[in-house]
Design a protein around this motif. Sequence first.
Motif, PDB file in Angstrom:
ATOM      1  N   VAL A 249       9.945   5.270   6.124  1.00 37.23           N
ATOM      2  CA  VAL A 249      10.278   5.531   4.720  1.00 37.23           C
ATOM      3  C   VAL A 249       9.835   4.360   3.837  1.00 37.23           C
ATOM      4  N   LEU A 250      10.005   3.120   4.340  1.00 37.79           N
ATOM      5  CA  LEU A 250       9.579   1.940   3.585  1.00 37.79           C
ATOM      6  C   LEU A 250       8.067   1.954   3.374  1.00 37.79           C
ATOM      7  N   ALA A 251       7.326   2.298   4.418  1.00 35.50           N
ATOM      8  CA  ALA A 251       5.867   2.383   4.286  1.00 35.50           C
ATOM      9  C   ALA A 251       5.484   3.443   3.267  1.00 35.50           C
ATOM     10  N   ALA A 252       6.213   4.566   3.279  1.00 31.96           N
ATOM     11  CA  ALA A 252       5.953   5.625   2.303  1.00 31.96           C
ATOM     12  C   ALA A 252       6.194   5.122   0.885  1.00 31.96           C
ATOM     13  N   ALA A 253       7.279   4.359   0.699  1.00 33.19           N
ATOM     14  CA  ALA A 253       7.589   3.834  -0.630  1.00 33.19           C
ATOM     15  C   ALA A 253       6.485   2.906  -1.127  1.00 33.19           C
ATOM     16  N   ILE A 254       5.975   2.041  -0.240  1.00 33.69           N
ATOM     17  CA  ILE A 254       4.911   1.113  -0.625  1.00 33.69           C
ATOM     18  C   ILE A 254       3.633   1.876  -0.963  1.00 33.69           C
ATOM     19  N   LEU A 255       3.297   2.869  -0.132  1.00 31.60           N
ATOM     20  CA  LEU A 255       2.099   3.662  -0.385  1.00 31.60           C
ATOM     21  C   LEU A 255       2.205   4.423  -1.702  1.00 31.60           C
ATOM     22  N   VAL A 256       3.410   4.927  -1.987  1.00 26.55           N
ATOM     23  CA  VAL A 256       3.615   5.630  -3.254  1.00 26.55           C
ATOM     24  C   VAL A 256       3.396   4.681  -4.428  1.00 26.55           C
ATOM     25  N   ALA A 257       3.928   3.463  -4.302  1.00 27.82           N
ATOM     26  CA  ALA A 257       3.743   2.479  -5.374  1.00 27.82           C
ATOM     27  C   ALA A 257       2.268   2.175  -5.590  1.00 27.82           C
ATOM     28  N   LEU A 258       1.519   2.049  -4.487  1.00 25.80           N
ATOM     29  CA  LEU A 258       0.079   1.785  -4.601  1.00 25.80           C
ATOM     30  C   LEU A 258      -0.649   2.967  -5.231  1.00 25.80           C
ATOM     31  N   GLU A 259      -0.289   4.191  -4.800  1.00 22.89           N
ATOM     32  CA  GLU A 259      -0.900   5.391  -5.388  1.00 22.89           C
ATOM     33  C   GLU A 259      -0.610   5.456  -6.882  1.00 22.89           C
ATOM     34  N   CYS A 260       0.632   5.134  -7.219  1.00 21.92           N
ATOM     35  CA  CYS A 260       1.038   5.159  -8.632  1.00 21.92           C
ATOM     36  C   CYS A 260       0.181   4.198  -9.453  1.00 21.92           C
ATOM     37  N   GLY A 261       0.099   2.942  -8.976  1.00 22.17           N
ATOM     38  CA  GLY A 261      -0.663   1.951  -9.713  1.00 22.17           C
ATOM     39  C   GLY A 261      -2.129   2.312  -9.816  1.00 22.17           C
ATOM     40  N   SER A 262      -2.706   2.767  -8.701  1.00 18.37           N
ATOM     41  CA  SER A 262      -4.125   3.119  -8.682  1.00 18.37           C
ATOM     42  C   SER A 262      -4.438   4.274  -9.618  1.00 18.37           C
ATOM     43  N   THR A 263      -3.626   5.325  -9.527  1.00 19.27           N
ATOM     44  CA  THR A 263      -3.873   6.517 -10.338  1.00 19.27           C
ATOM     45  C   THR A 263      -3.741   6.227 -11.828  1.00 19.27           C
TER      46      THR A 263
END
Length: 560
Positions: free
Chosen positions: A530-544
């Motif tokens: 779940v923590l990895a998912a949260a980090i990936l979501v944050a990266l996707e958010c910033g990138s997008t």
Amino acid sequence: MNAIFLMLIGLGAMALGYFVYSKFVAEKIFRLDPGFRTPAHEFEDGVDYVPTNKFVLWGHHFTSVAGAAPIVGPAIAVIWGWVPAFLWVVFGTIFFAGVHDAGAIWASNRNKAKSVGSLTGDVVGKRARSIFMIVIFLVLLMVNAVFAVVIAGLLTQFQTSVVPVWGAIVVALIIGQLIYRKMIGLLTVSVVGVVALYALIWVGPSMPLALPELFMGLTDKAQWIILLFVYAAIASLLPVWMLLQPRDYINGLQLFVGLGLLYGAVLLSAPDVVAPAFNDNVPEGTPSMIPLLFVTIACGAISGFHGLVSSGTTSKQLDKETDLRFVGYFGAIGEGCLALAAIIAATAGFATLADWQAIYSGFGQGGVAAFVQGGANILSNGLGFDIELSQTILTVMAVLFAGTTMDTGLRLQRYIFQEWGVIYNINWMQKAAPATLLAVASCLLLAFGAGGDGSGGLLIWPLFGTTNQLLAGLTLLVITVMLARLGRPMLVTLIPLLFLLVMTVLALLIQLKGFYEQANWFLFGLDLVVLAAAILVALECGSTLNRLRSGKAEELEDQS
């Protein structure tokens, strides 16, 4: 502090939020169009896509999202004091939950009623969709498995609630026929339905029912869990107008009457809040308030599960796009009212501070038991109700909330398996019956595979709050990206999104440390996922969002 002040300030603030803030969001941000042809009309099939009166749809939405969680979370979180819980519920409802729920319906409605998980692939990318689908599945697995345990426990403990709980299903089936087959007016049906439900509640104490303590090696609690999943499977396959809509609508009215009784009792009895405003003497082992407050109280402030309901079932029944303000935002207001009632019952429903401290002897104590016990005392003192009848009213409220959420949750889990069938081109999984069997099997496997009495779902429940809030952040991410692409203001969703991501990551790190110290390697590993998912979501958010701000929207194609 007298509980009347808490009630008036909380309800007044939420009313202001609906009449002022939600109107601003609907008109200036989402720009709702009454002439837009909704998916309910475009794909009308009489089963899942059914144009629905906004009051009936509000009942479905409200009772689906308002499960046991807006009772349990606030009634646990008051261990830190009533002020933090009160502020998070009120401000969370106005600026977080209402925008999140209405926004999820709007995003789905504008994209052929796709679920928020499927929609993520179109709006953000395939990587984000894959993350989203995993998180969604975990949340639904937790909700369905654990709510079955909660309902079974209440039916076992409060046998007077059995008749009204199961009788409500019969009433709902009749109501569905009266509305859609006999075309009887909604007002008449509403009055008849509410009277019938409260008649069942009145009969309940005189007709307590219980299952055999042991049948074919199963405890009475395990038997209830199996029966609940059998019912939920059947309900998830029936057309929404036949059971899901009328059950949720009538339950919504009955539950609002119950809240009215509880708030009326507060006015008449004027109980004092005996719990401390800020608790400086928390029991040993209680985690820090920040960030745990914001994941302990999810439903009642903001909850990712709401996004699943909004985009999974509600958007498929929306008659007019402008209805979503009432259905989505006011649905969140209804849940906020329930969470506020839970806070009042759990802090002002006890005679002395010592009585309150006896209940809150450790973190995780309180919950539904504190709500029922404290609320029953308020009803008894304010309205003169018999204490057993008061307990039955509040128990039935809790069970009906949890039950309607479980109904919708299993239908949503069926949708997830069907979407996986489409994504991976598995034809048989795209059909309703096999997908429903997979949904039930996964829940029962968790329930009985990890716990002999069917309570195995509780094994992963400690991660529900963080996973659920991560899901809310994902939903807000999709809405924010859609707003950015349309060139509209996005701070109303971006600020809650960033806040949730920060609090979720902090909470996951704290939980990770706790699981390591306890040598609970299963939850430790799941927490890492779940923590990895949260980090990936944050990266996707910033990138997008960065690409959108740079004017490179054309590069935002689905990513492999």
